[in-house]
Enzyme design. Structure first.
Site, PDB file in Angstrom:
ATOM      1  CD  GLU A 497       1.243  13.204  42.039  1.00 57.55           C
ATOM      2  OE1 GLU A 497       2.153  12.351  41.984  1.00 57.55           O
ATOM      3  OE2 GLU A 497       1.405  14.397  41.733  1.00 57.55           O
ATOM      4  CD  GLU A 501       0.538  20.011  40.947  1.00 52.63           C
ATOM      5  OE1 GLU A 501       1.474  19.193  40.831  1.00 52.63           O
ATOM      6  OE2 GLU A 501      -0.202  20.341  40.003  1.00 52.63           O
ATOM      7  CD  GLN A 511      -1.807  22.797  37.654  1.00 52.89           C
ATOM      8  OE1 GLN A 511      -1.589  23.659  36.805  1.00 52.89           O
ATOM      9  NE2 GLN A 511      -1.015  21.764  37.837  1.00 52.89           N
TER      10      GLN A 511
END
Length: 621
Positions: A497, A501, A511
């Site tokens: 992944e 964020e 983030q």
């Protein structure tokens, strides 16, 4: 006869005479040419007559109701033009005629909404409804006119010489390649038998045939279900909807039908499904919800349990505008849901605890679902737009299936170096919280029910550029997490992944992070010189087998190089990735230490906006 009519002083008697004379001539012609004349009068000619009746009804409505002329003049003029065009196309271009009639139905419903807004009397609505009924009847006749003779007898299909390979994901497992290779020699062509597969020996290919829909069984409200050789239409009004099913039950097969859902029908659910129809039913379905014309729902149930078995797909077309082909492939190994031969969803029996196995009938069903989730599922009915018509046509069945019978259609490849729209996409949960009206735009709402939403692309990518203009939710969003990311499979313990964020308690940072095989210790904050909820900014992830780059407004903010990772004996993501966006309450993580503590529901709903969401597949290898 003409001298008598011209000399007649009683207009009513004259009209009756003309009409009775016409009927006598028609009957005489039918007796002399029974098959031809009845067929001609039962299909395109009658459709043309129905269109003419709709035009007369509209003309009378326009003359008698001043309010309609004042508030729906443009719609009425467009309806009259579309009716004229459809009448011209009935014989030579039935699909074009059908499109014009669909346009008329949408204009009727728009006019109804206009009249409702200004409080016009119900008589106008009733007369508009009659226009809609005439148009629907004409459309049904056009559908019937495409069949000029009896259905052919079931034929044995020839086997494709070429291999067909389709890459798509199966639930409960990592992404996989479903490959089916069928080869044959000249002897198999002559005998109609396929070669031995897994030592099962040769066996006949099951026939694919188009079912006569006039033989469908109507479960209730028989006057609301119109059946012809190739079509079925269910009418929903205040009194009733309708449901039909096949007489036969099936244990496996490929079931294909063309459908068009009714426009402007919030509160209505229309379904095509296979069901055991017992007290603890097994079921596999396609569903359409009236308040979301761009969406198709897929679901299954086992022994009456359908919890967590629904998936929603936002399509790249309007399900109410044209007919599209919907297919369910089902056997004891796998279920595949397809639209226009595009695989939306697969379910392997070996990857789930419960799997539907009971024999089932094929059903079509239309009903008022306003009460589901207090209207959140499909919306609420507006009976002023009734009646609504759900169209089914060309039901085809291939059954039963044995291993190796079915070859998945070749799936369209993601284009290299070109920008791919994220349509269709999958909505994993809370579909009512996800709004996607434009081609590349999505809004995700966190509402009073405590539900946000998550969507993902249908395709996965081995590498690429993934970008969106994003505006975070306004208000006190402490505890809320908004994400834009790529992942090999959200929720799996081995996912790779790469993330952007947005942490709800600090809107001046974003983030960046990445996971490898489900493990992450790679978080870095990027300071922003703006509040992410104050406007749209562009965020992009570039990922390939050499490096990862994160960009904010075209400025490179972070780079991870695979060679550097391996030199330090650190992992690097290598898997194919789906594109995701999500909004959810993460305040429970580290007791609020990550996104902040939840401050309550005072400023709900929170809406995160994603514009120009695109994926561009490229490779530097």
């Amino acid at each position: 006869m003409d001298r008598f009519v011209r000399g007649c002083d009683n207009v009513v008697l004259c009209l009756k005479y003309r009409f009775s004379a016409f009927l006598k001539l028609l009957l005489l012609f039918a007796l002399l040419n029974p098959v031809h004349s009845l067929r001609r009068m039962s299909t395109p000619n009658l459709a043309s007559m129905r269109i003419g009746i709709a035009g007369l009804q509209l003309k009378e409505l326009r003359r008698a109701h001043i309010g309609l002329e004042q508030h729906c003049r443009l719609q009425v003029e467009a309806m009259q033009g579309a009716l004229r065009d459809s009448s011209k196309k009935v014989f030579d271009d039935p699909n074009g005629a059908r499109r014009e009639l669909v346009r008329v139905q949408k204009l009727v419903q728009t006019c109804n909404l206009n009249l409702t807004a200004i409080g016009q009397h119900l008589q106008s609505h009733d007369l508009l409804a009659k226009v809609g009924q005439s148009v629907a009847s004409a459309e049904s006749l056009i559908d019937q006119s495409e069949i000029t003779g009896p259905l052919p007898s079931p034929q044995v299909e020839s086997v494709n010489d070429e291999a067909s390979e389709s890459v798509f994901e199966t639930e409960g497992s990592a992404p996989s390649t479903l490959s089916s290779r069928v080869s044959e020699d000249r002897n198999s062509r002559q005998t109609g038998l396929t070669p031995s597969i897994n030592n099962l020996g040769p066996f006949p290919v099951p026939p694919k045939f188009e079912m006569s829909m006039s033989e469908l069984v109507v479960d209730f409200c028989s006057n609301h279900v119109i059946r012809t050789l190739s079509t079925a239409i269910i009418r929903l009004d205040r009194s009733c909807g309708g449901k039909f099913h096949t007489t036969a039950k099936y244990t496996s097969g490929v079931f294909t039908i063309r459908m068009r859902a009714p426009a402007n029908a919030p509160g209505m659910i229309n379904s095509f499904y296979i069901s055991s129809n017992d007290g603890a039913l097994d079921m596999i379905s396609f569903d359409f919800v009236g308040n979301q014309p761009n969406r198709v729902l897929t679901a299954y149930a086992v022994n009456g349990n359908h919890e967590q078995k629904l998936k929603t797909f936002h399509m790249d077309f309007d399900t109410t505008a044209e007919f599209h082909q919907y297919t369910i492939k089902w056997d004891n190994e796998m279920i595949v849901w397809m639209v226009d031969d595009v695989v939306l969803r697969t379910l392997r029996a070996s990857c789930v605890k419960d799997y539907p196995t009971k024999p089932g009938h094929i059903f079509g069903y239309s009903w008022d679902a306003s009460s589901l989730n207090d209207g959140a599922m499909a919306g609420r009915m507006n009976w002023l737009n009734a009646p609504y018509f759900m169209h089914f046509k060309n039901l085809q069945v291939t059954s039963p299936l044995r291993r190796g019978d079915w070859v998945p259609p070749q799936q369209k490849n993601v284009q290299r170096t070109s920008t791919n729209s994220i349509r269709p996409f999958v909505i994993d949960y809370c579909p009512w919280s996800v709004a996607a009206d434009a081609e590349h735009d999505v809004d995700i709402t966190f509402d009073k029910k405590g539900c946000g939403g998550r969507l993902r692309s249908l395709n996965s990518y081995p590498s690429g550029k993934f970008s969106s203009r994003i505006k975070c939710a306004e208000g006190d969003t402490s505890g809320l997490l908004t994400s834009f990311y790529v992942s090999s499979g959200e929720g799996t313990i081995t996912q790779d992944e790469i993330d952007f964020e947005f942490l709800g308690d600090n809107k001046r940072i974003v983030q960046t992070n990445f996971y490898v095989n489900g493990t992450s210790d790679n978080e870095q904050w990027v300071e922003l010189d703006y509040d992410c909820s104050s406007g749209f900014h562009t965020y992009a992830i570039h990922y390939d087998q050499h490096q990862i780059k994160w960009f904010v407004d075209s400025k490179l903010v972070r780079t991870v190089v695979k060679e550097d990772q391996l030199r330090e004996r650190l992992p690097y993501p290598t898997k194919r990735m789906f594109l995701y966006s999500s909004v959810w309450n993460a305040s429970f993580v580290n007791d609020g230490g990550w996104t902040g503590k939840w401050h309550g529901m005072g400023e709900l709903p929170f809406v995160a906006r994603f514009k120009d969401v695109v994926a561009q597949y490229f490779s530097n290898e």
